[in-house]
Design an enzyme around this catalytic site. Structure first.
Site, PDB file in Angstrom:
ATOM      1  N   ALA A 101       0.720  -1.214   0.259  1.00 17.92           N
ATOM      2  CA  ALA A 101      -0.121   0.118   0.025  1.00 17.92           C
ATOM      3  C   ALA A 101       0.791   1.359  -0.073  1.00 17.92           C
ATOM      4  CB  ALA A 101      -1.089   0.033   1.135  1.00 17.92           C
ATOM      5  N   TYR A 102       1.934   1.232   0.896  1.00 11.24           N
ATOM      6  CA  TYR A 102       2.981   2.262   0.639  1.00 11.24           C
ATOM      7  C   TYR A 102       3.326   2.558  -0.788  1.00 11.24           C
ATOM      8  CZ  TYR A 102       7.531   4.745   1.150  1.00 11.24           C
ATOM      9  OH  TYR A 102       8.531   5.390   1.067  1.00 11.24           O
TER      10      TYR A 102
END
Ligand SMILES: NC(=O)C1=CN([C@@H]2O[C@H](COP(=O)(O)OP(=O)(O)OC[C@H]3O[C@@H](n4cnc5c(N)ncnc54)[C@H](OP(=O)(O)O)[C@@H]3O)[C@@H](O)[C@H]2O)C=CC1
Ligand SMILES: Nc1nc2c(c(=O)[nH]1)N=C([C@H](O)[C@@H](O)CO)CN2
Length: 235
Positions: free
Chosen positions: A146-147
């Site tokens: 997600a980062y």
């Protein structure tokens, strides 16, 4: 009085280093912090205006924007540095991880750029926005999914805002790989990570400071991403 540079997440590490660099070169600074660290007092003593801001909610972003507009009518640059390097964990809720990463790395720069573009455009000179992204925009990350996706969104915002704000505002990304370790990083992790780039070093904050200053000084770069990665893509 010269227009200030806004640096988000400036209470430590790269953001703090660039804020101190600007102050040492007589460029006014507005620094945001979330955690009150001793470095915030150091910044204030050096002349920075420090604003508490937690960008985890849209209300927090908008409260910051309101405070910023009371602090200044112009800006020389906005450095979107605030970030959370959040990994996926077995016990983490994927929806929360993705929402949190998109909030800090995409929603925050998006809302601030739209709400504060006139502060840049009113400064009477060519101004800058710099998004601190990450090398993983190119390659993805198996452990920070997600980062990486949120940083890829930020990378795309660079091109959109460069189109929207030209010619008065330049908009670019700096895409670092390893710059500096975190306290608690094991020796094994450090050794493994250093081997991921051709140059094999953790250059420290100065490398990021130099790159940011280069972008602010250069009159003819916009919509681009500067890889600050020691040749990692070639390993
Ligand atoms: N360090 C490295 O090796 C690399 C860094 N980068 C990128 O470069 C930039 C700087 O890196 P680095 O100095 O290590 O960054 P840090 O991990 O030290 O984070 C910078 C600051 O972001 C702030 N922050 C995090 N979440 C929020 C939030 N919700 N609201 C407000 N502020 C928040 C923190 O504030 P506080 O501490 O006050 O709570 C923190 O001090 C980042 O964008 C990072 O992703 C990319 C690749 C490698
Ligand atoms: N907000 C942060 N983002 C990142 C950090 C960090 O400390 N804070 N660190 C990295 C790593 O150095 C990584 O590049 C090593 O491969 C990535 N992003």
């Amino acid at each position: 009085m010269a227009s200030p540079i806004l640096i988000t997440g400036a209470s430590q590490r790269i953001g703090l280093a660039f804020a101190m660099h600007c102050l040492e070169n007589n460029t006014p600074v507005i620094a945001t912090y979330r955690t009150l660290r001793p470095a915030v007092e150091t910044l204030k003593a050096a002349g920075a205006r420090c604003i508490h801001a937690d960008f985890a909610t849209n209300e927090g972003i908008d409260a910051f924007i309101d405070t910023l507009k009371q602090e200044t009518a112009t800006l020389r640059a906005i450095i979107h540095n605030a970030s959370d390097w959040m990994p996926e964990r077995a016990d983490s809720d994927p929806a929360e991880v993705m929402a949190s990463m998109m909030q800090i790395h995409s929603m925050t720069p998006y809302r601030i750029n739209l709400a504060c573009r006139h502060l840049l455009e009113n400064s009477g000179a060519t101004t800058d926005i710099v998004h601190m992204t990450d090398y993983v925009v190119e390659k993805g990350s198996a452990k920070h999914i997600a980062y990486a996706a949120s940083k890829a969104a930020l990378d795309n915002l660079t091109r959109s805002f460069s189109r929207l704000l030209a010619p008065n505002v330049k908009v670019n990304s700096v895409a670092p790989s390893l710059i500096m370790f975190n306290e608690g990083d094991s020796e094994a992790y450090r050794e493994k990570t250093l081997k991921k780039s051709l140059l094999g070093i953790a250059p420290g904050e100065a490398a990021a400071v130099q790159t940011l200053q280069f972008l602010l000084d250069n009159r003819y770069i916009t919509g681009r991403s500067i890889g600050l990665d020691g040749g990692r893509p070639l390993v």
